[in-house]
Design an enzyme around this catalytic site. Structure first.
Site, PDB file in Angstrom:
ATOM      1  N   ASP A  82       0.834  -1.200   0.000  1.00  0.00           N
ATOM      2  CA  ASP A  82       0.000   0.000   0.000  1.00  0.00           C
ATOM      3  C   ASP A  82       0.872   1.255   0.000  1.00  0.00           C
ATOM      4  O   ASP A  82       0.614   2.212  -0.746  1.00  0.00           O
ATOM      5  CB  ASP A  82      -0.920  -0.021   1.224  1.00  0.00           C
ATOM      6  CG  ASP A  82      -1.761   1.231   1.338  1.00  0.00           C
ATOM      7  OD1 ASP A  82      -2.718   1.392   0.554  1.00  0.00           O
ATOM      8  OD2 ASP A  82      -1.465   2.068   2.214  1.00  0.00           O
ATOM      9  N   GLU A 113      -1.704  -5.243  -3.971  1.00  0.00           N
ATOM     10  CA  GLU A 113      -0.718  -4.518  -3.167  1.00  0.00           C
ATOM     11  C   GLU A 113       0.303  -5.474  -2.560  1.00  0.00           C
ATOM     12  O   GLU A 113       1.497  -5.158  -2.478  1.00  0.00           O
ATOM     13  CB  GLU A 113      -1.423  -3.721  -2.073  1.00  0.00           C
ATOM     14  CG  GLU A 113      -2.205  -2.532  -2.604  1.00  0.00           C
ATOM     15  CD  GLU A 113      -2.986  -1.805  -1.539  1.00  0.00           C
ATOM     16  OE1 GLU A 113      -3.274  -0.612  -1.729  1.00  0.00           O
ATOM     17  OE2 GLU A 113      -3.321  -2.425  -0.502  1.00  0.00           O
TER      18      GLU A 113
END
Length: 234
Positions: free
Chosen positions: A53, A125
Site C-alpha cells: 500500500d 498490493e
C-alpha cells in the site's frame, strides 16, 4: 492453488528469486484458519499488503507530481486518488488473474470472494510488495508504472471521477470549521455481493445518505447526496 505460479510469473513478467514471497502475497488470512498443519510454513499476505500500500501510494504520488508540474495540491491529490482507488487496483489484479491464484478458505471461496474488489486490491498490493522485496524498487516501477500510465491516459480522455468526499470536506471545513465524518447505517445483501448504506455527518447533523457495493462507494454517494442537499454539487 488453482493455477501454477509459473503461469502467474509469466503474466507478471517477473522471475522471483524467492518464490515463497509470491506464495505469501497470494495467501489470504482465511486460508490459514483452515490449514492448521500449514501455519508453520505459510503466512498471510497482510504484512505484504501493508508494505505494498505504501509503495503504490509513493509511486502514484511521484508519477502525478512529475506529470503535472504546474498543478496544485488539490489537483494532484485527485489524480493520485484515481490511481490508487480500490476499483483501479482491483482492475489491475483482474488483468493478471490474481483472484484465481489466491489461497482462500472454503467459506470465502463459496461467497465469491475471489472477485471481491477489496480482496483483489489487497492482493495486488501484496504482490507489489513481494516484487519490491525480491527485486527492488526499479522492478516495481517497471511493473507498475505502465499500468498507471495507461490509467492516466484513459482518465485524461474520460475525465477524473468526481471526488464528492473531498468537495464536501472542503465546503464543511470552510463553512463550519469541522471535518465531515461517515457512519455505516446498514450492510445488506449476500456476502459476495454486499450493499452498504452510509450517512455523512457534520458533528451530529446528518447531511446525506448513500449506497454502494463498497464502503468507499457508499461514502462517496453519501457525500454526493449531502452536496445536493446543500446546493453545492457542480
Amino acid at each position: 492453488m488453482k493455477k501454477p505460479l509459473d503461469e502467474l510469473c509469466a503474466r507478471l513478467d517477473v522471475t522471483f528469486s524467492d518464490q515463497r514471497l509470491l506464495w505469501q502475497a497470494l495467501t489470504h488470512r482465511s486460508f490459514l484458519n483452515e490449514r492448521v498443519d500449514e501455519r508453520l510454513s505459510l503466512f498471510s499476505n497482510e504484512r505484504l499488503e501493508f508494505l505494498g500500500d505504501a509503495i503504490v501510494n509513493f509511486l502514484a504520488t511521484t508519477l502525478v507530481f512529475e506529470r503535472f508540474p504546474d498543478a496544485g495540491e488539490g489537483y494532484l491529490t485527485a489524480w493520485r486518488a484515481a490511481l490508487i482507488r480500490t476499483e483501479t487496483l482491483a482492475s489491475f489484479a483482474r488483468r493478471y488473474d490474481l483472484g484465481s491464484h489466491t489461497l482462500l478458505a472454503r467459506g470465502e471461496e463459496s461467497s465469491g470472494a475471489r472477485q471481491r474488489p477489496s480482496l483483489l486490491a489487497d492482493t495486488f498490493e501484496a504482490v507489489v510488495a513481494a516484487i519490491f522485496i525480491d527485486q527492488g524498487l526499479d522492478a516495481v516501477r517497471k511493473f507498475l508504472l505502465p499500468l498507471f500510465e495507461e490509467t492516466l491516459a484513459t482518465l485524461q480522455e474520460q475525465g477524473l471521477p468526481v471526488d464528492y468526499k473531498s468537495k464536501l470536506q472542503a465546503r464543511i471545513q470552510a463553512e463550519r470549521g469541522i471535518t465531515p465524518r461517515y457512519r455505516m447505517i446498514e450492510r445488506s445483501g449476500p456476502e459476495h455481493q454486499p450493499e452498504f448504506t452510509f450517512e455523512a455527518l457534520a458533528g451530529d447533523e446528518s447531511l446525506g445518505t448513500g449506497r454502494g457495493a463498497s464502503k468507499q462507494a457508499a461514502e462517496q454517494d453519501a457525500a454526493r447526496d449531502a452536496l445536493d442537499r446543500l446546493g453545492g454539487r457542480d
